[in-house]
Design a protein around this motif. Structure first.
Motif, mmCIF file in Angstrom:
data_model
loop_
_atom_site.group_PDB
_atom_site.id
_atom_site.type_symbol
_atom_site.label_atom_id
_atom_site.label_comp_id
_atom_site.label_asym_id
_atom_site.label_seq_id
_atom_site.Cartn_x
_atom_site.Cartn_y
_atom_site.Cartn_z
ATOM 1 N N THR A 202 -7.054 5.579 2.580
ATOM 2 C CA THR A 202 -6.119 4.460 2.626
ATOM 3 C C THR A 202 -5.429 4.368 3.977
ATOM 4 N N THR B 197 0.830 -1.211 0.000
ATOM 5 C CA THR B 197 0.000 0.000 0.000
ATOM 6 C C THR B 197 0.860 1.254 0.000
ATOM 7 N N MET C 103 -7.502 -6.780 0.192
ATOM 8 C CA MET C 103 -6.849 -6.895 -1.118
ATOM 9 C C MET C 103 -7.725 -7.643 -2.120
ATOM 10 N N PHE D 147 -6.819 -2.015 -4.266
ATOM 11 C CA PHE D 147 -5.840 -2.876 -3.609
ATOM 12 C C PHE D 147 -5.666 -4.187 -4.382
#
Length: 333
Positions: free
Chosen positions: A54, A42, A282, A288
């Protein structure tokens, strides 16, 4: 110590503590590695780290990383601890409880952040939520949540409330005084309040989606649905996996005594949610998922390139040998 507490501690540090220590240690290593991986992929993406939303997901990963690290310490404490040396379990228990409290609140923060990012307050009306979840304040909110989680457990720290947990791990010790148990129950309100707030903002998001199907962009709608799915799962998983262990601790003075190995079998699933959280994000949230696939493609291309270079080197070596060998044969003749 009474005979009852002596028997409890002997059971806690008994022979079966070895397998439980190994199990907790292995799962905790996976927790740490999974969340480190999520944080790295990330932060290494410019497009992801530039979005304030985020950083709440990164904060969630940091809290799970710290909780996994705490349980590695917990596993070591169970392995090395004994009736004559309980201090290491007390230290590990404090770390476990402090880090557990911080991770419980992040589903609420994730849902609330998305809600205030997509809604527009009434003209001229101040919105505290809109301010707190703005780009400027998002990091202080995350830090503030960590501090609040720590403060909520300070009273237990000063009342020797950490040690051999009825769930079989190092956490909140088996209480012998009602007032210390009540203090622990108050700290558990953090868990329940965060669950309620997660549900509140989940339904607010659902209402917003229903009202703005035509006016909102497709990208905003899809990302909001993905965040809602993640919020729902990471809220429900701890509810189903953590409640047996939480119940063993919270109702320890009411529940009948059970063998320690039974308590530990009931407690083990609790650790799995911290492993699953980064992988769920994810898998279910598109930015992601794209970042993960990008890394997988680049690693696959690198592997093929290194293989091709190796094949080229091998073939060129064979060619040189095929050229050199006939000359050597002629010179010998």
């Amino acid at each position: 110590m009474t005979n009852q507490s002596d028997a409890y501690l002997a059971d806690f540090y008994g022979p079966e503590s070895r397998w439980f220590s190994i199990t907790v240690g292995i799962i905790s290593v996976f927790i740490v590695l999974s969340n480190i991986f999520f944080i790295i992929i990330t932060i290494s993406s410019k497009s992801l780290r530039q979005k304030s939303s985020t950083w709440i997901l990164i904060g969630f990963a940091i809290s799970d990383f710290l909780h996994g690290s705490a349980h590695i310490f917990d596993a070591v404490a169970i392995w090395l601890g004994s009736l004559d040396d309980r201090r290491i379990c007390s230290l590990a228990g404090a770390f476990v409880i402090f880090t557990a409290a911080s991770s419980f609140g992040f589903p609420f923060l994730i849902a609330a952040d998305r809600y205030y990012k997509i809604t527009i307050p009434e003209s001229g009306k101040f919105s505290l939520g809109k301010t707190l979840f703005s780009d400027r304040w998002i990091i202080p909110v995350i830090v503030g949540w960590f501090c609040l989680s720590a403060v909520s457990n300070v009273v237990l720290l000063f009342n020797d409330g950490f040690g051999e947990d009825p769930g079989g791990f190092c956490g909140a010790r088996k209480f012998t005084e009602v007032h210390i148990l009540l203090i622990y129950e108050v700290t558990m309100l953090v868990f329940f309040v965060s669950l309620v707030l997660s549900a509140v903002y989940y339904f607010r998001l659902a209402k917003w989606l229903k009202q703005n199907q035509q006016s909102a962009s497709g990208e905003a709608m899809n990302y909001t649905r993905q965040i809602m799915t993640v919020t729902k799962i990471i809220t429900l998983i701890p509810v189903f996996l953590a409640w047996p262990g939480v119940t063993l601790t919270a109702l320890q003075m009411i529940l009948p005594e059970m063998p320690m190995w039974v308590k530990r079998v009931i407690t083990v699933p609790y650790f799995l949610s911290s492993v699953a959280n980064p992988w769920l994000t994810m898998a279910l949230v598109r930015p992601f998922r794209q970042r993960l696939l990008q890394l997988l493609r680049s690693s696959t291309v690198s592997a093929f390139e290194s293989t091709d270079r190796g094949d080229v080197n091998v073939s060129s070596t064979h060619q040189r040998r095929s050229i050199i060998r006939p000359k050597a044969a002629v010179s010998i003749i």
